[in-house]
Design a protein around this motif. Sequence first.
Motif, PDB file in Angstrom:
ATOM      1  N   CYS A 132      39.387  42.474  33.336  1.00  0.00           N
ATOM      2  CA  CYS A 132      39.012  42.821  34.698  1.00  0.00           C
ATOM      3  C   CYS A 132      39.590  41.736  35.601  1.00  0.00           C
ATOM      4  O   CYS A 132      39.383  40.547  35.356  1.00  0.00           O
TER       5      CYS A 132
ATOM      6  N   GLU B  94      40.719  40.267  39.686  1.00  0.00           N
ATOM      7  CA  GLU B  94      40.569  40.311  41.133  1.00  0.00           C
ATOM      8  C   GLU B  94      41.853  39.771  41.726  1.00  0.00           C
ATOM      9  O   GLU B  94      42.296  38.674  41.372  1.00  0.00           O
TER      10      GLU B  94
ATOM     11  N   ASP C 106      46.614  45.755  46.589  1.00  0.00           N
ATOM     12  CA  ASP C 106      46.048  47.018  46.130  1.00  0.00           C
ATOM     13  C   ASP C 106      46.837  47.564  44.947  1.00  0.00           C
ATOM     14  O   ASP C 106      48.066  47.507  44.940  1.00  0.00           O
TER      15      ASP C 106
ATOM     16  N   TRP D 295      41.314  51.475  36.142  1.00  0.00           N
ATOM     17  CA  TRP D 295      40.510  51.809  37.314  1.00  0.00           C
ATOM     18  C   TRP D 295      40.724  50.735  38.365  1.00  0.00           C
ATOM     19  O   TRP D 295      41.140  49.624  38.041  1.00  0.00           O
ATOM     20  N   SER D 296      40.443  51.072  39.595  1.00  0.00           N
ATOM     21  CA  SER D 296      40.654  50.124  40.679  1.00  0.00           C
ATOM     22  C   SER D 296      39.628  50.357  41.777  1.00  0.00           C
ATOM     23  O   SER D 296      39.302  51.501  42.090  1.00  0.00           O
ATOM     24  N   ARG D 297      39.129  49.262  42.333  1.00  0.00           N
ATOM     25  CA  ARG D 297      38.245  49.340  43.499  1.00  0.00           C
ATOM     26  C   ARG D 297      38.975  48.646  44.647  1.00  0.00           C
ATOM     27  O   ARG D 297      39.181  47.436  44.607  1.00  0.00           O
TER      28      ARG D 297
ATOM     29  N   ARG E  76      40.364  46.949  48.158  1.00  0.00           N
ATOM     30  CA  ARG E  76      39.854  45.845  48.970  1.00  0.00           C
ATOM     31  C   ARG E  76      39.064  46.356  50.158  1.00  0.00           C
ATOM     32  O   ARG E  76      39.476  47.292  50.831  1.00  0.00           O
TER      33      ARG E  76
ATOM     34  N   THR F  93      40.842  43.083  45.683  1.00  0.00           N
ATOM     35  CA  THR F  93      40.831  44.286  44.872  1.00  0.00           C
ATOM     36  C   THR F  93      40.325  43.916  43.490  1.00  0.00           C
ATOM     37  O   THR F  93      40.735  42.904  42.924  1.00  0.00           O
ATOM     38  N   ARG F  94      39.450  44.718  42.937  1.00  0.00           N
ATOM     39  CA  ARG F  94      39.008  44.524  41.554  1.00  0.00           C
ATOM     40  C   ARG F  94      39.550  45.688  40.744  1.00  0.00           C
ATOM     41  O   ARG F  94      39.466  46.829  41.183  1.00  0.00           O
ATOM     42  N   CYS F  95      40.124  45.381  39.591  1.00  0.00           N
ATOM     43  CA  CYS F  95      40.665  46.456  38.764  1.00  0.00           C
ATOM     44  C   CYS F  95      40.489  46.128  37.285  1.00  0.00           C
ATOM     45  O   CYS F  95      40.324  44.973  36.908  1.00  0.00           O
TER      46      CYS F  95
END
Length: 113
Positions: free
Chosen positions: A43, A45, A49, A77-79, A81, A87-89
């Motif tokens: 995971c 950060e 993007d 998966w990606s969340r 910013r 961005t967390r992925c």
Amino acid sequence: GGGARRVRVHDRKTVRLQVSVTHVGSGWVRAARVQNLGFGGACLELDEDVGAGDRLLLSFVAPALWDPLTIKSRVAWSRPRAARELTRCGASFELGNPADVFALFELVGSLVF
């Protein structure tokens, strides 16, 4: 809300580790923080993007390694910013050869938690 829970084949360890991320499609390189790491993936950060399916090269540098360990991976998966956030992925590793698997094993085993 109770969304579907991701099931992992391998456990992840919470770590504080830097990694250099190269986006295979766009060619950009960014430093990222590894939040957790396991044999199946990590995971991350980062200040860029990324989208599910994007291909990344992750280059780990750690005291246990003679040379940087570069692992091919794909964004699972990606969340994106939000304002002033990273961005967390989740990156799923694509380990190509036994040497990479062994180097990753050494890296994960060497980290103090």
